[in-house]
Scaffold this motif. Sequence first.
Motif, PDB file in Angstrom:
ATOM      1  N   ALA A  69       1.161  -1.226  -0.611  1.00  0.00           N
ATOM      2  CA  ALA A  69      -0.314   0.133  -0.114  1.00  0.00           C
ATOM      3  C   ALA A  69       1.125   1.000   0.054  1.00  0.00           C
ATOM      4  CB  ALA A  69      -0.866   0.530   1.019  1.00  0.00           C
ATOM      5  N   GLN A  70       2.118   1.249   1.009  1.00  0.00           N
ATOM      6  CA  GLN A  70       2.643   2.369   1.157  1.00  0.00           C
ATOM      7  C   GLN A  70       3.362   2.674  -0.521  1.00  0.00           C
ATOM      8  OE1 GLN A  70       4.361   3.152   4.798  1.00  0.00           O
ATOM      9  NE2 GLN A  70       5.946   4.367   4.677  1.00  0.00           N
ATOM     10  N   TYR A  71       3.876   1.963  -1.299  1.00  0.00           N
ATOM     11  CA  TYR A  71       5.296   2.180  -1.584  1.00  0.00           C
ATOM     12  C   TYR A  71       4.294   1.519  -3.587  1.00  0.00           C
ATOM     13  CZ  TYR A  71       8.503   2.607   2.162  1.00  0.00           C
ATOM     14  OH  TYR A  71       9.939   3.649   2.620  1.00  0.00           O
ATOM     15  N   VAL A  72       3.481   0.687  -3.486  1.00  0.00           N
ATOM     16  CA  VAL A  72       2.966   0.774  -4.327  1.00  0.00           C
ATOM     17  C   VAL A  72       2.532   0.861  -5.299  1.00  0.00           C
ATOM     18  CG1 VAL A  72       2.633  -1.712  -6.266  1.00  0.00           C
ATOM     19  CG2 VAL A  72       4.640  -1.955  -4.399  1.00  0.00           C
ATOM     20  N   SER A  73       0.708   0.937  -4.963  1.00  0.00           N
ATOM     21  CA  SER A  73      -0.367   1.103  -4.880  1.00  0.00           C
ATOM     22  C   SER A  73      -1.218   2.272  -4.336  1.00  0.00           C
ATOM     23  CB  SER A  73      -1.458   0.203  -4.293  1.00  0.00           C
ATOM     24  OG  SER A  73      -2.034  -0.453  -3.704  1.00  0.00           O
ATOM     25  N   GLY A  74      -0.773   2.257  -3.148  1.00  0.00           N
ATOM     26  CA  GLY A  74      -1.282   3.504  -1.692  1.00  0.00           C
ATOM     27  C   GLY A  74      -2.898   2.939  -1.937  1.00  0.00           C
ATOM     28  N   GLY A  75      -2.763   4.120  -1.068  1.00  0.00           N
ATOM     29  CA  GLY A  75      -4.388   3.773   0.067  1.00  0.00           C
ATOM     30  C   GLY A  75      -4.159   2.834   1.335  1.00  0.00           C
ATOM     31  N   ASP A  76      -5.877   2.107   1.817  1.00  0.00           N
ATOM     32  CA  ASP A  76      -5.816   1.469   2.825  1.00  0.00           C
ATOM     33  C   ASP A  76      -4.817  -0.346   2.869  1.00  0.00           C
ATOM     34  OD1 ASP A  76      -7.105  -0.259   5.043  1.00  0.00           O
ATOM     35  OD2 ASP A  76      -6.271   1.070   5.786  1.00  0.00           O
ATOM     36  N   PRO A  77      -3.757  -0.671   3.650  1.00  0.00           N
ATOM     37  CA  PRO A  77      -3.251  -1.799   3.291  1.00  0.00           C
ATOM     38  C   PRO A  77      -4.757  -3.610   3.623  1.00  0.00           C
ATOM     39  CG  PRO A  77      -2.255  -1.165   5.205  1.00  0.00           C
ATOM     40  CD  PRO A  77      -3.220   0.107   4.894  1.00  0.00           C
ATOM     41  N   GLU A  78      -5.259  -2.854   4.145  1.00  0.00           N
ATOM     42  CA  GLU A  78      -7.100  -3.813   4.670  1.00  0.00           C
ATOM     43  C   GLU A  78      -7.399  -4.073   2.795  1.00  0.00           C
ATOM     44  OE1 GLU A  78      -9.080  -4.170   7.639  1.00  0.00           O
ATOM     45  OE2 GLU A  78      -7.779  -3.294   8.536  1.00  0.00           O
TER      46      GLU A  78
END
Length: 189
Positions: A69-78
Amino acid sequence: MSVSDRFQRLRSSRGADDPPPSIEAESRAEHAARATVRGLQAGFVATLIMTAFRLPIMRSLPPSANFWAQYVSGGDPEEHPIAGLVLHVLYGVQAGALFGGLFALLDAERSIEAEQRGLVWGSVYGMALSVFGSQVMLKELLDIRLEGDELALFHAGHLVYGLALGAWVGSRTEGVRDPGKEYEYGDGN
């Protein structure tokens, strides 16, 4: 006779630069490649076991979902459970391949009790990965601080990984055997 005396005697009897008897028939590169494949298999199995251990206890995705979520796609990890699990398996398989190669290279001259050595070195390796994961991956890279109970379970999961990894690799590592002797299950190797 001490262990170092036996080791020196073995080295002098076959030459210090000769490969161990267990791998004379194949090159060191072939031996390391086979060990790495064993490690890949073990890493896959151990990651599945660790994940099965951790998911019901922690009731959360592995931190690899946070990485995604943080380094590839964004958004919430869930929002990324599949990507997080796939990335977690890839980490485990790669770490297993490294362990398999290291176990073969560093443990090639030993002939008995590969399973026990696998368990010991797997435990150490699993805990080293856990320390790296908690200190570098979580704290530094993802800015995640686990509470005491979460950290204990994080370490326990990696210990389970290391035990499964070491058991798999150790049980599939050929020791040095006397080619003229018949072996039965349970006697030595």
